[in-house]
Write a protein that holds these residues in place. Structure first.
Motif, PDB file in Angstrom:
ATOM      1  N   LEU A 123       0.812  -1.220   0.000  1.00  0.00           N
ATOM      2  CA  LEU A 123       0.000   0.000   0.000  1.00  0.00           C
ATOM      3  C   LEU A 123       0.847   1.274   0.000  1.00  0.00           C
ATOM      4  CD1 LEU A 123      -2.877  -0.845   2.516  1.00  0.00           C
ATOM      5  CD2 LEU A 123      -2.736  -1.341   0.085  1.00  0.00           C
ATOM      6  N   LYS A 124       2.162   1.125  -0.014  1.00  0.00           N
ATOM      7  CA  LYS A 124       3.072   2.291   0.094  1.00  0.00           C
ATOM      8  C   LYS A 124       2.788   3.363  -0.949  1.00  0.00           C
ATOM      9  CE  LYS A 124       6.950   1.394   2.885  1.00  0.00           C
ATOM     10  NZ  LYS A 124       6.315   0.284   3.572  1.00  0.00           N
ATOM     11  N   ASP A 125       2.443   2.934  -2.172  1.00  0.00           N
ATOM     12  CA  ASP A 125       2.244   3.916  -3.234  1.00  0.00           C
ATOM     13  C   ASP A 125       0.765   4.206  -3.514  1.00  0.00           C
ATOM     14  OD1 ASP A 125       2.020   1.345  -4.044  1.00  0.00           O
ATOM     15  OD2 ASP A 125       3.133   1.549  -5.915  1.00  0.00           O
ATOM     16  N   VAL A 126      -0.108   3.910  -2.540  1.00  0.00           N
ATOM     17  CA  VAL A 126      -1.519   4.307  -2.686  1.00  0.00           C
ATOM     18  C   VAL A 126      -1.578   5.837  -2.652  1.00  0.00           C
ATOM     19  CG1 VAL A 126      -3.773   4.324  -1.523  1.00  0.00           C
ATOM     20  CG2 VAL A 126      -2.501   2.191  -1.743  1.00  0.00           C
ATOM     21  N   GLU A 127      -2.299   6.431  -3.599  1.00  0.00           N
ATOM     22  CA  GLU A 127      -2.355   7.897  -3.693  1.00  0.00           C
ATOM     23  C   GLU A 127      -3.624   8.476  -3.088  1.00  0.00           C
ATOM     24  OE1 GLU A 127      -1.793   9.189  -7.800  1.00  0.00           O
ATOM     25  OE2 GLU A 127      -0.493   7.444  -8.059  1.00  0.00           O
ATOM     26  N   ALA A 128      -4.688   7.668  -3.051  1.00  0.00           N
ATOM     27  CA  ALA A 128      -5.969   8.224  -2.612  1.00  0.00           C
ATOM     28  C   ALA A 128      -6.807   7.161  -1.917  1.00  0.00           C
ATOM     29  CB  ALA A 128      -6.730   8.767  -3.815  1.00  0.00           C
ATOM     30  N   ILE A 129      -7.595   7.626  -0.968  1.00  0.00           N
ATOM     31  CA  ILE A 129      -8.619   6.790  -0.343  1.00  0.00           C
ATOM     32  C   ILE A 129      -9.956   7.458  -0.665  1.00  0.00           C
ATOM     33  CG2 ILE A 129      -9.584   5.942   1.841  1.00  0.00           C
ATOM     34  CD1 ILE A 129      -6.752   6.111   3.028  1.00  0.00           C
TER      35      ILE A 129
ATOM     36  N   THR B 182       0.784   4.227   3.850  1.00  0.00           N
ATOM     37  CA  THR B 182       1.183   4.874   2.596  1.00  0.00           C
ATOM     38  C   THR B 182       2.194   5.983   2.883  1.00  0.00           C
ATOM     39  OG1 THR B 182      -0.434   6.656   2.710  1.00  0.00           O
ATOM     40  CG2 THR B 182      -1.198   4.576   1.772  1.00  0.00           C
ATOM     41  N   GLY B 183       2.609   6.621   1.828  1.00  0.00           N
ATOM     42  CA  GLY B 183       3.507   7.763   2.014  1.00  0.00           C
ATOM     43  C   GLY B 183       2.735   9.071   2.089  1.00  0.00           C
ATOM     44  N   GLY B 184       1.480   9.044   2.490  1.00  0.00           N
ATOM     45  CA  GLY B 184       0.631  10.247   2.509  1.00  0.00           C
ATOM     46  C   GLY B 184      -0.357  10.171   1.373  1.00  0.00           C
ATOM     47  N   VAL B 185      -1.634  10.366   1.671  1.00  0.00           N
ATOM     48  CA  VAL B 185      -2.672  10.210   0.644  1.00  0.00           C
ATOM     49  C   VAL B 185      -3.715  11.304   0.726  1.00  0.00           C
ATOM     50  CG1 VAL B 185      -2.670   7.706   0.312  1.00  0.00           C
ATOM     51  CG2 VAL B 185      -3.927   8.685   2.205  1.00  0.00           C
ATOM     52  N   ARG B 186      -4.461  11.445  -0.360  1.00  0.00           N
ATOM     53  CA  ARG B 186      -5.648  12.291  -0.358  1.00  0.00           C
ATOM     54  C   ARG B 186      -6.826  11.393   0.053  1.00  0.00           C
ATOM     55  NH1 ARG B 186      -3.281  12.602  -5.298  1.00  0.00           N
ATOM     56  NH2 ARG B 186      -5.058  11.724  -6.411  1.00  0.00           N
ATOM     57  N   VAL B 187      -7.713  11.942   0.884  1.00  0.00           N
ATOM     58  CA  VAL B 187      -8.878  11.171   1.345  1.00  0.00           C
ATOM     59  C   VAL B 187     -10.133  11.914   0.890  1.00  0.00           C
ATOM     60  CG1 VAL B 187     -10.081  10.199   3.344  1.00  0.00           C
ATOM     61  CG2 VAL B 187      -7.579  10.350   3.356  1.00  0.00           C
ATOM     62  N   TYR B 188     -10.909  11.306   0.014  1.00  0.00           N
ATOM     63  CA  TYR B 188     -12.085  11.956  -0.578  1.00  0.00           C
ATOM     64  C   TYR B 188     -13.363  11.482   0.111  1.00  0.00           C
ATOM     65  CZ  TYR B 188      -8.961  13.201  -4.420  1.00  0.00           C
ATOM     66  OH  TYR B 188      -7.932  13.707  -5.170  1.00  0.00           O
ATOM     67  N   ALA B 189     -14.213  12.444   0.478  1.00  0.00           N
ATOM     68  CA  ALA B 189     -15.490  12.081   1.103  1.00  0.00           C
ATOM     69  C   ALA B 189     -16.476  13.240   0.988  1.00  0.00           C
ATOM     70  CB  ALA B 189     -15.263  11.740   2.573  1.00  0.00           C
ATOM     71  N   HIS B 190     -17.714  12.939   1.295  1.00  0.00           N
ATOM     72  CA  HIS B 190     -18.798  13.941   1.331  1.00  0.00           C
ATOM     73  C   HIS B 190     -18.695  14.722   2.654  1.00  0.00           C
ATOM     74  CE1 HIS B 190     -22.972  15.321   1.965  1.00  0.00           C
ATOM     75  NE2 HIS B 190     -23.147  15.196   0.656  1.00  0.00           N
ATOM     76  N   PRO B 191     -19.129  15.990   2.677  1.00  0.00           N
ATOM     77  CA  PRO B 191     -19.023  16.801   3.902  1.00  0.00           C
ATOM     78  C   PRO B 191     -19.744  16.219   5.123  1.00  0.00           C
ATOM     79  CG  PRO B 191     -19.515  18.196   2.011  1.00  0.00           C
ATOM     80  CD  PRO B 191     -19.591  16.782   1.512  1.00  0.00           C
ATOM     81  N   HIS B 192     -20.700  15.335   4.941  1.00  0.00           N
ATOM     82  CA  HIS B 192     -21.386  14.736   6.098  1.00  0.00           C
ATOM     83  C   HIS B 192     -20.594  13.588   6.720  1.00  0.00           C
ATOM     84  CE1 HIS B 192     -25.825  16.016   5.138  1.00  0.00           C
ATOM     85  NE2 HIS B 192     -25.021  17.038   5.324  1.00  0.00           N
ATOM     86  N   LEU B 193     -19.535  13.168   6.058  1.00  0.00           N
ATOM     87  CA  LEU B 193     -18.918  11.892   6.454  1.00  0.00           C
ATOM     88  C   LEU B 193     -18.411  11.863   7.895  1.00  0.00           C
ATOM     89  CD1 LEU B 193     -17.585   9.209   4.508  1.00  0.00           C
ATOM     90  CD2 LEU B 193     -15.927   9.969   6.191  1.00  0.00           C
TER      91      LEU B 193
END
Ligand SMILES: [Fe+2]
Ligand SMILES: [Fe+2]
Length: 307
Positions: A71-77, A97-108
């Protein structure tokens, strides 16, 4: 109405890391969902995305280790919605990972509850130790939006899903109601945070990866059609939340799915056994049972399709 031009991916490979079913010896099942997506973009560059993070960290990390996935090169969740059977290992995945972007809806990340028929309240949202601060401390950059978001060229979140079809929100299993606390006020939760992920693959077509489909699987497809202009889909993978639905409700879902002419239907998690059986009967050519250890790859026929 949005009108988004989506770039194309060259290749997609989806590993099921956490699911209610197990299809590979040595893996462990759980009530929850998590998938790893390996994609190759239009320029030929490889990327990894984790979609949802399961309900039990120990079992999820065990499966990742057994499958020898890095999972080291995972870029996003991408998080489909707040329910903790999808959000219990966000920090663990970010830390791997080496740091990722995490995408979600504002209610999450808002407090969410189930109130059972006896009036007892239990938390069903993101677990406390998986909250925003913990994620950021672990190296995650959280991006919240109700609009569709481009995770990578060729890979988008649907954003908040408009509910236009016959589908209605199902109550929690065992009855009761869902609630959410917005600006300090507890109200009924229509699970507006529910979203899916869309991948458009050159020469193959759109693939939709769904978490729980609380917004309705048909509404999800209609949203993709309206946003990106898809007339048909190649694949639908994930939880379809048809548990405890009467036969005529599932039949209406099948009718609507037929219009999208899918070549791959790979249900799991909260789809329910009856709905899975009905999907298999209706779409014998497209049906591929999903489970922990399932690998679906464009250009390759999955084996076994069903046990
Ligand atoms: Fe859910
Ligand atoms: Fe779920």
């Amino acid at each position: 109405m949005w009108d988004i031009l989506m770039e194309k991916l060259k290749h997609v490979k989806v590993y099921t890391l956490a699911d209610n079913l197990v299809g590979v010896p040595g893996l462990q099942g759980q009530w929850g969902l998590s998938m790893l997506l390996e994609v190759v973009d239009g320029k030929g560059e490889a990327h990894k995305i984790v979609f949802d993070t399961g309900g039990d960290k120990r079992l999820l990390m065990h499966n990742i280790e057994r499958l020898k996935l890095n999972l080291k090169d995972v870029e996003a969740i991408v998080l489909s919605h707040a329910h903790r059977d999808h959000t219990s290992s966000i920090v663990e995945i970010v830390s791997s990972t080496g740091g990722v972007r995490v995408y979600a809806h504002p209610h999450l990340f808002l407090p969410k509850f189930r109130i059972n028929p006896q009036g007892r309240k239990e938390g069903v949202g993101v677990p406390e130790d998986e909250g925003l601060e913990n994620i950021e401390r672990a190296g995650g950059e959280v991006i919240l939006s109700a609009e569709p978001m481009e995770v990578l060229p060729g890979c988008w979140t649907t954003g908040e899903i408009t509910r236009t079809s016959f589908e209605d929100l199902s109550p929690p299993m065992g009855g009761g109601k869902w609630t959410i606390v917005i600006d300090g006020v507890e109200r009924e939760d229509r699970i507006l945070d529910d979203q899916a992920l869309l991948l458009d693959v050159e020469g193959v077509g759109p693939i939709i990866v769904a978490g729980c489909s609380h917004a309705g699987v048909v509404n999800t497809l209609i949203q993709a059609k309206r946003t990106w202009g898809f007339e048909r889909i190649h694949g639908l993978i994930g939880g379809m939340h048809l548990l405890q639905r009467p036969d005529n409700y599932i039949e209406k879902t099948l009718d609507a799915l037929r219009e999208f002419r899918p070549s791959l239907l790979s249900p799991c998690h909260c789809t329910g056994f009856k709905a899975m059986a009905m999907l298999w009967r209706e779409f014998p050519e497209a049906f591929v049972l999903n489970f922990c250890g399932r690998v679906l790859e464009t250009g390759r026929s999955p084996e076994p399709r069903i046990f």
